[in-house]
Design a protein around this motif. Structure first.
Motif, short mmCIF file in Angstrom:
data_model
loop_
_atom_site.label_atom_id
_atom_site.label_comp_id
_atom_site.label_asym_id
_atom_site.label_seq_id
_atom_site.Cartn_x
_atom_site.Cartn_y
_atom_site.Cartn_z
N LEU A 84 0.85 -1.17 -0.02
CA LEU A 84 -0.12 -0.09 0.17
C LEU A 84 0.88 1.36 -0.10
O LEU A 84 0.66 2.18 -0.82
N THR A 85 1.91 1.24 0.85
CA THR A 85 2.95 2.21 0.74
C THR A 85 3.61 2.54 -0.46
O THR A 85 3.63 3.56 -1.28
N ALA A 86 4.02 1.46 -1.26
CA ALA A 86 4.34 1.61 -2.84
C ALA A 86 3.21 2.15 -3.77
O ALA A 86 3.81 2.93 -4.43
N TYR A 87 2.16 1.81 -3.24
CA TYR A 87 0.93 2.39 -4.42
C TYR A 87 0.81 3.79 -4.10
O TYR A 87 0.64 4.45 -5.21
N MET A 88 1.16 4.03 -2.73
CA MET A 88 0.86 5.80 -2.50
C MET A 88 1.91 6.54 -3.00
O MET A 88 1.85 7.61 -3.65
N VAL A 89 3.20 5.80 -3.09
CA VAL A 89 4.38 6.65 -3.76
C VAL A 89 4.10 6.66 -5.10
O VAL A 89 4.44 7.71 -5.59
N LEU A 90 3.85 5.38 -5.89
CA LEU A 90 3.73 5.63 -7.21
C LEU A 90 2.67 6.43 -7.68
O LEU A 90 2.79 7.15 -8.72
N LYS A 91 1.37 6.68 -6.95
CA LYS A 91 0.25 7.71 -7.23
C LYS A 91 0.89 8.99 -7.03
O LYS A 91 0.76 9.85 -7.75
N ILE A 175 -12.13 -1.63 0.03
CA ILE A 175 -11.57 -2.49 1.09
C ILE A 175 -12.07 -1.59 2.30
O ILE A 175 -11.56 -0.59 2.29
N THR A 176 -13.06 -2.32 3.21
CA THR A 176 -13.57 -1.52 3.99
C THR A 176 -13.23 -2.02 5.59
O THR A 176 -13.70 -1.44 6.49
N ASP A 177 -12.70 -3.53 5.53
CA ASP A 177 -12.56 -4.23 6.91
C ASP A 177 -11.18 -4.23 6.97
O ASP A 177 -10.82 -4.66 8.29
N ALA A 178 -10.24 -3.42 6.49
CA ALA A 178 -8.97 -3.71 6.76
C ALA A 178 -8.55 -2.79 7.95
O ALA A 178 -9.22 -1.55 7.95
N GLU A 179 -7.64 -3.00 8.69
CA GLU A 179 -7.09 -2.11 9.78
C GLU A 179 -5.72 -1.54 9.31
O GLU A 179 -4.68 -2.36 8.97
N PHE A 180 -5.28 -0.27 9.34
CA PHE A 180 -4.18 0.34 8.98
C PHE A 180 -3.54 1.17 9.74
O PHE A 180 -4.42 2.20 9.98
N TYR A 181 -2.47 1.06 10.27
CA TYR A 181 -1.71 2.18 11.32
C TYR A 181 -0.52 2.63 10.97
O TYR A 181 -0.25 3.84 11.42
N THR A 182 0.60 1.63 10.41
CA THR A 182 1.74 2.13 10.07
C THR A 182 2.09 1.95 8.63
O THR A 182 1.61 0.83 8.00
N LYS A 210 -8.59 -11.84 0.83
CA LYS A 210 -9.13 -10.97 -0.31
C LYS A 210 -8.75 -9.68 -0.55
O LYS A 210 -8.54 -9.12 -1.40
N ASP A 211 -8.79 -8.99 0.63
CA ASP A 211 -8.22 -7.45 0.56
C ASP A 211 -6.87 -7.30 0.09
O ASP A 211 -6.64 -6.51 -0.76
N MET A 212 -5.88 -8.28 0.50
CA MET A 212 -4.80 -8.19 0.15
C MET A 212 -4.60 -8.55 -1.51
O MET A 212 -3.84 -7.96 -2.31
N ALA A 213 -5.49 -9.20 -1.94
CA ALA A 213 -5.60 -9.67 -3.36
C ALA A 213 -6.08 -8.36 -4.29
O ALA A 213 -5.70 -8.19 -5.23
N ILE A 214 -6.98 -7.77 -3.71
CA ILE A 214 -7.62 -6.46 -4.21
C ILE A 214 -6.56 -5.57 -4.49
O ILE A 214 -6.36 -4.69 -5.54
N LEU A 215 -5.89 -5.32 -3.18
CA LEU A 215 -4.97 -4.40 -3.32
C LEU A 215 -3.63 -4.66 -4.27
O LEU A 215 -3.10 -3.81 -5.12
N SER A 216 -3.14 -6.00 -4.40
CA SER A 216 -2.39 -6.40 -5.33
C SER A 216 -2.64 -6.30 -6.83
O SER A 216 -1.79 -5.71 -7.64
N GLN A 217 -4.06 -6.64 -7.00
CA GLN A 217 -4.49 -6.29 -8.48
C GLN A 217 -4.38 -4.89 -8.70
O GLN A 217 -4.26 -4.41 -9.77
N LYS A 218 -4.84 -4.12 -7.93
CA LYS A 218 -4.77 -2.48 -8.11
C LYS A 218 -3.44 -2.11 -8.41
O LYS A 218 -3.24 -1.10 -9.52
N LEU A 219 -2.59 -2.46 -7.84
CA LEU A 219 -1.37 -2.05 -7.91
C LEU A 219 -0.78 -2.67 -9.13
O LEU A 219 0.12 -1.45 -9.83
N ILE A 220 -0.88 -3.70 -9.52
CA ILE A 220 -0.41 -4.18 -10.96
C ILE A 220 -1.15 -3.56 -11.97
O ILE A 220 -0.62 -3.04 -13.00
N GLN A 221 -2.40 -3.33 -11.87
CA GLN A 221 -3.19 -2.77 -12.97
C GLN A 221 -2.73 -1.33 -13.22
O GLN A 221 -2.69 -0.78 -14.19
#
Length: 445
Positions: A84-91, A175-182, A210-221
């Protein structure tokens, strides 16, 4: 006179009732959607035994789920959070907020974490600046925790602001059920002054497979260039007076300890902690057909434990050995597909076919001749009882919901069918005014 007034009212009421009935009925044709499953079964195939807490395998393009085990259970993911951090950097780079050669000076919190030798890190020097690219590479290849925090500060201005931005991004992804702090996947208390305010020290990032698969798919796409970095096996981190040799923690890459010689693995990210166990988001591209696999909570009895890679290899082999990647060509028609109603056309209905090529993974023994489809018209093209004529041949007019009774289909978005654009198989001209008038008159009686 009163008799005729009464009769007139009754006729009008009768005509109105018939009109409402017809419109409701006609509009319903092709407009009903197949109900989507709100949740996945505990396991989609009990014949595959994986020694992990949760797992999932999906097609990177369509999001079709080929295998799932406890895939919606939220679990700690440790350093897989760095995706997710990598996604935010690339964005941020794409928007121009950051540049690859831009130099940033890590905060004291990021620098202090980077000096912890019990964690995966490249040591960052106090007061020294590093390029965004070098920190990004260290984050993805060597899972450098301090580097991830430095990038988070560069994107968000502070660790808290970055976390808030990342949480909003997760919601955009569905993704609505993930917890993210760091930003790095350490627990909240392990990042020192960079911890998220109001959360306990033992709060940690949690995602479902499933959440991690969605994130990975979005990152690659969205940012396929990420694979150019995640496939790097070894790289040197230059710290000015000293250098750190970084070897990718993804040991399934070619040339590393658990390389999968049969399939070209080129990503994505590992994660390890006492609470998370050994986790791994992997991706493989065989013959142009890319899969994403996630395993959470594999055994981690020592630094050399390769359980997560062995379980990932089992999962990948299962997918390729039990499914056939099936291409559905543009123009494909399916049995039992309903035609769509046409409003004011010479023809009352029009049949549809696949508007562009797509694919589906079918289990061995299931053929594409067994596929059926339900046509759903595009509501924007509807007028009263159907698609507004005239219509051109090959015009996209809605979607096809493709499924088969021989195999249950699951997708990351919750659909239980393959959704694809539908096009007309022929042109439909508009009926002339006399035909339209006659139909209107006869439909009333």
């Amino acid at each position: 006179m009163e008799f005729f007034k009464s009769l007139k009212k009754q006729v009008i009421a009768f005509i109105a009732a018939i009109a409402v009935f017809l419109i409701a009925g006609f509009c319903g044709v092709g407009q009903q959607s197949v109900s989507a499953s709100s949740s996945l079964p505990t396991t989609t195939d009990s014949s595959l035994s994986l020694d992990v807490k949760a797992a999932i395998a999906v097609d990177a393009n369509t999001g079709q789920i080929l295998y799932a085990k406890n895939a919606e259970q939220t679990l700690p993911v440790a350093s897989m959070s760095k995706l997710l951090t990598a996604y935010m950097v690339l964005k941020a780079v794409k928007s121009g907020k950051l540049k690859w050669n831009q130099k940033i000076t890590p905060s004291s919190a990021a620098q202090k974490v980077s000096q912890d030798t019990s964690l995966s890190n490249v040591p960052l020097k106090e007061g020294t600046s590093y390029t965004v690219r070098s920190l990004y590479q260290a984050t993805l290849i060597y899972s450098a925790n301090g580097a991830a925090m430095a990038l988070a500060d560069a994107v968000g201005g502070s660790q808290k602001n970055f976390v808030d931005m990342a949480r909003k991004e997760l919601k955009k992804m569905g993704i609505t059920d993930a917890e993210f702090y760091t930003a790095n996947g350490l627990s909240n208390g392990e990042v020192g002054d960079g911890k998220y305010p109001g959360a306990s020290d033992d709060a940690e990032n949690k995602f479902s497979a499933k959440d991690m698969a969605i994130l990975s798919q979005k990152l690659i796409q969205d940012y396929p260039e990420v694979l150019k970095t995640t496939k790097i096996t070894r790289l040197e981190f230059d710290n000015g007076t000293d250098k750190t040799q970084m070897e990718n923690w993804n040991w399934m890459l070619p040339g590393l300890a658990k390389a999968y010689t049969e399939l070209p693995v080129d990503g994505l990210k590992t994660g390890t902690s006492d609470s998370a166990g050994a986790c791994f988001a992997a991706t493989v591209n065989k013959d142009g057909h890319r899969l994403i696999t996630i395993v959470l909570g594999a055994k981690h009895e020592s630094q050399e434990d390769v359980s997560r890679f062995e379980e990932t290899q089992k999962l990948m082999s299962y997918c390729y050995n039990n499914y056939t990647y099936t291409t559905l060509a543009k123009g494909t028609t399916f049995k039992n597909t309903n035609a769509l109603r046409v409003h004011n056309g010479k023809d009352y209905t029009v049949s549809v076919s696949l508007a562009k090529k797509t694919n589906v993974w079918l289990k061995n023994g299931v053929s594409k001749s067994q596929l059926t489809a339900k046509a759903v018209g595009n509501k924007k093209l509807y007028k009263k009882a159907g698609l507004e004529a005239p219509l051109k041949k090959g015009q996209t007019v809605g979607t096809l919901q493709i499924s088969t009774s021989a195999q249950k289909l699951y997708y990351l978005n919750g659909d239980t069918y393959l959704k694809a654009d539908a096009q007309t198989t022929k042109a439909v001209e508009k009926a002339n005014i006399f035909v339209i008038g006659w139909r209107t008159l006869t439909s009333l009686f």
